[in-house]
Design a protein around this motif. Structure first.
Motif, short mmCIF file in Angstrom:
data_model
loop_
_atom_site.label_atom_id
_atom_site.label_comp_id
_atom_site.label_asym_id
_atom_site.label_seq_id
_atom_site.Cartn_x
_atom_site.Cartn_y
_atom_site.Cartn_z
N GLU A 291 0.82 -1.20 0.00
CA GLU A 291 0.00 0.00 0.00
C GLU A 291 0.86 1.26 0.00
O GLU A 291 2.01 1.23 0.46
N GLU A 292 0.29 2.32 -0.53
CA GLU A 292 1.01 3.61 -0.53
C GLU A 292 0.88 4.25 0.84
O GLU A 292 -0.24 4.36 1.37
N GLN B 189 18.44 6.77 -1.72
CA GLN B 189 18.68 7.99 -2.48
C GLN B 189 18.06 9.22 -1.80
O GLN B 189 18.62 10.31 -1.84
N ILE B 190 16.94 9.04 -1.13
CA ILE B 190 16.26 10.19 -0.52
C ILE B 190 17.08 10.81 0.62
O ILE B 190 16.90 11.96 0.97
N GLY C 140 23.16 6.47 -6.30
CA GLY C 140 23.60 5.18 -6.84
C GLY C 140 23.01 3.99 -6.12
O GLY C 140 22.59 4.07 -4.97
C1 LIG Z 1 15.43 7.09 -13.75
C2 LIG Z 1 16.54 6.73 -12.80
C3 LIG Z 1 17.62 6.00 -13.25
C4 LIG Z 1 18.66 5.65 -12.37
N1 LIG Z 1 19.70 4.92 -12.84
C5 LIG Z 1 20.69 4.54 -12.02
C6 LIG Z 1 21.77 3.71 -12.49
O1 LIG Z 1 21.81 3.33 -13.65
N2 LIG Z 1 22.74 3.35 -11.62
C7 LIG Z 1 22.72 3.75 -10.32
O2 LIG Z 1 23.64 3.38 -9.56
N3 LIG Z 1 21.72 4.54 -9.84
C8 LIG Z 1 20.70 4.94 -10.65
N4 LIG Z 1 19.67 5.73 -10.18
C9 LIG Z 1 19.74 6.28 -8.81
C10 LIG Z 1 19.40 5.32 -7.64
O3 LIG Z 1 20.51 4.53 -7.38
C11 LIG Z 1 18.21 4.42 -7.83
O4 LIG Z 1 17.09 5.23 -7.99
C12 LIG Z 1 17.98 3.46 -6.62
O5 LIG Z 1 16.96 2.59 -6.96
C13 LIG Z 1 17.65 4.17 -5.33
O6 LIG Z 1 17.36 3.22 -4.33
P1 LIG Z 1 16.28 3.53 -3.20
O7 LIG Z 1 16.13 2.33 -2.38
O8 LIG Z 1 16.62 4.81 -2.55
O9 LIG Z 1 14.92 3.82 -4.03
P2 LIG Z 1 14.07 2.78 -4.92
O10 LIG Z 1 14.89 1.63 -5.32
O11 LIG Z 1 13.44 3.62 -5.99
O12 LIG Z 1 12.96 2.28 -3.91
C14 LIG Z 1 11.95 3.09 -3.42
C15 LIG Z 1 10.68 2.27 -3.29
O13 LIG Z 1 9.71 3.02 -2.56
C16 LIG Z 1 8.44 2.82 -3.17
N5 LIG Z 1 7.60 3.98 -2.78
C17 LIG Z 1 7.70 5.26 -3.20
N6 LIG Z 1 6.78 6.03 -2.56
C18 LIG Z 1 6.09 5.19 -1.74
C19 LIG Z 1 5.03 5.38 -0.81
N7 LIG Z 1 4.47 6.59 -0.59
N8 LIG Z 1 4.54 4.32 -0.12
C20 LIG Z 1 5.07 3.06 -0.31
N9 LIG Z 1 6.09 2.83 -1.18
C21 LIG Z 1 6.60 3.89 -1.87
C22 LIG Z 1 8.76 2.72 -4.65
O14 LIG Z 1 7.73 2.03 -5.35
C23 LIG Z 1 10.06 1.93 -4.63
O15 LIG Z 1 9.86 0.54 -4.71
C24 LIG Z 1 18.62 6.08 -11.02
C25 LIG Z 1 17.53 6.84 -10.58
C26 LIG Z 1 16.49 7.17 -11.45
C27 LIG Z 1 15.34 7.96 -10.96
#
Ligand SMILES: Cc1cc2nc3c(=O)[nH]c(=O)nc-3n(C[C@H](O)[C@H](O)[C@H](O)COP(=O)(O)OP(=O)(O)OC[C@H]3O[C@@H](n4cnc5c(N)ncnc54)[C@H](O)[C@@H]3O)c2cc1C
Length: 457
Positions: free
Chosen positions: A118-119, A341-342, A347
């Motif tokens: 869920e969101e 990332q947040i 990466g």
């Molecule tokens: C378009 C794009 C391309 C990228 N390419 C690369 C790359 O090639 N190599 C690299 O090293 N890094 C890349 N990055 C940067 C980064 O490393 C990745 O985005 C990585 O997946 C970040 O990991 P995370 O766990 O912070 O976020 P994510 O892996 O994005 O995980 C966040 C999760 O939270 C969920 N979510 C969001 N809002 C809510 C909510 N309100 N309630 C419940 N769930 C929610 C999403 O569905 C998602 O599953 C890229 C970023 C973007 C945007």
């Protein structure tokens, strides 16, 4: 006490595993498939949205060091990356579908983790929570996070677009072709200036206009802010526009000739990255290979080594230096931690690493312990140091590179040897911290429970 983790991406999945491994119950929220992001394509956890590379595995490189520390800390995702690796030379690349499938399977089978598809749109008061919703955090939660951040004393805000200038390694700049000067001689001469003649400028300009940009998907089409336009966009507005913008030469007389160059590219030392320089105002959306080719036409940068290329993409991240402490807890709301990332890293691997740290720290808090931040000399500690100590006003996410690690006490001229010694020191300190404060490295399965962080470190 249970831990709520929002987002089962790279950081959230690793954080959930680390909590469970320490005997702490987790409620893991993931909004897909009910609501998806513009980049994710599947329902699986830890989806790699773009490339399938987890960067270099060459010993004594910075990405290797970070991964080595994660392996020693029992990272689930790195273990699965090893199992799903595909041939990629010196890099660790994975079969992306298999990787996410296996992560989803491992998380779903773990009895201490309850999955909620869920969101999340609101944050419960007083609940121990890790926010790991990534660069494409849903709009409703973004507003909630912005509200939480704005309630902090310094009125911080979320950043929604990343406009990143390239960074070069200091010792790869040809200092015989450049000069130090401050504009109109005001302040100390901290900038390196790369002067261009008219011929050099014309050659650079033509190459820039002809260079290929990264293909933009519809959802990525950005309404660029006028103050951070990509250089190729500025260039398209006229041959001289760059000379009146980021390449303005006025007030920058070259002391060697006594004359003002036709155009100038300014390089500014990165605050916490002592060995690197940022190309001021050179954010761009060109393909990385094209950037390497075009930017090497700048006098002094012919042989430059790029630590980071320019990028512009949607990115949601908090102003971490103002908001977080080194345990990834909010200063104003210590029961809320950020990961991925947040929290201000860039990466895949960096996101997993901060998820791992947040998981360890939240588990400590959930069991009445006190989280112990990693030592500064480690790759973990250097990432945390960057996101909590960088200049907060223009804060931008960072990858792990050697310029985030502290210098050695004695100067070592040879680059390879310097990096080897930095890695050796990092791993020595990492092992001391991990075995002393966090738990024993080794079997990453939750059935091998670990001691949780204590106050004694
Ligand atoms: C378009 C794009 C391309 C990228 N390419 C690369 C790359 O090639 N190599 C690299 O090293 N890094 C890349 N990055 C940067 C980064 O490393 C990745 O985005 C990585 O997946 C970040 O990991 P995370 O766990 O912070 O976020 P994510 O892996 O994005 O995980 C966040 C999760 O939270 C969920 N979510 C969001 N809002 C809510 C909510 N309100 N309630 C419940 N769930 C929610 C999403 O569905 C998602 O599953 C890229 C970023 C973007 C945007």
């Amino acid at each position: 006490m249970r831990v709520r983790i929002i987002g089962a991406g790279l950081a959230g999945s690793e954080a959930a595993w680390q909590c469970a491994r320490r005997g702490v119950a987790v409620e893991l929220f993931e909004m897909r498939p009910m609501r998806t992001t513009p980049a994710h394509q599947t329902d699986d956890f830890a989806e790699l949205v773009c490339s399938n590379s987890l960067k270099s595995e060459s010993e004594n490189t910075a990405p290797w060091l970070l991964k080595e520390e994660m392996r020693r800390a029992g990272s689930l995702l790195l273990e699965i990356a090893r199992e799903t690796a595909v041939p990629a030379g010196h890099a660790l690349a994975v079969d992306r579908a298999e990787f996410s499938r296996k992560v989803t399977q491992a998380i779903s089978r773990e009895p201490l983790i309850t999955i909620r598809r869920e969101e999340v749109t609101a944050l419960g008061a007083g609940e121990l929570t890790i926010i790991a919703t990534g660069p494409l955090t849903s709009d409703a939660l973004s507003r909630e996070i912005a509200r939480l951040c704005a309630a902090s004393p310094d009125n911080s805000r979320l950043y929604f677009y990343d406009s990143i200038s390239p960074i070069v390694e200091a010792d790869s700049i040809d200092m015989s072709k450049v000069y130090l000067a401050a504009r109109y001689g005001k302040g100390s001469a901290d900038y390196i200036n790369c002067p261009m003649s008219k011929d050099e400028y014309d050659r650079f300009y033509d190459a820039l206009l002809a260079a290929q940009s990264v293909e933009q998907k519809d959802w990525e089409k950005l309404n660029y802010f006028e103050s951070c336009l990509p250089i190729e966009e500025i260039a398209r507005r006229g041959r001289d526009t760059l000379r009146f913008g980021p390449m303005k030469p006025v007030g920058l007389k070259d002391p060697r000739t006594g004359r003002m160059p036709y155009a100038v590219v300014q390089l500014r030392q990165e605050n916490l990255r002592a060995d690197s320089y940022n190309l001021v105002g050179f954010q761009n959306h060109l393909k990385f290979g094209e950037q390497a080719r075009v930017l090497s036409l700048i006098p002094g940068l012919e042989g430059a080594r790029f630590l980071r290329y320019g990028q512009i993409h949607r990115n949601t991240y908090i102003k971490a230096p103002a908001l977080l402490n080194p345990t990834l807890q909010m200063k104003a709301h210590p029961q809320v931690l950020f990961a991925g990332q947040i929290c201000g890293v860039e990466g895949y691997v960096e996101s997993i690493a901060t998820g791992l740290m947040a998981g360890i720290n939240a588990a400590a808090l959930a069991t009445g312990g006190e989280p112990a931040p990693p030592p500064r000399a480690t790759a973990f500690g250097s990432l945390v140091h960057y996101i909590t100590q960088a200049e907060s006003e223009n804060f931008q996410p960072a990858n792990i590179t050697f310029d985030l690690l502290p210098a050695l006490e004695t100067r070592v001229r040879d680059r390879k040897e310097r990096h080897r010694q930095q890695c050796e020191r990092a791993l020595r300190e990492f092992d001391g911290w991990y075995s002393g404060c966090i738990g024993q490295a080794g079997d990453p399965s939750p059935s091998a429970p670990l001691r949780v962080g204590t106050t004694s470190c």
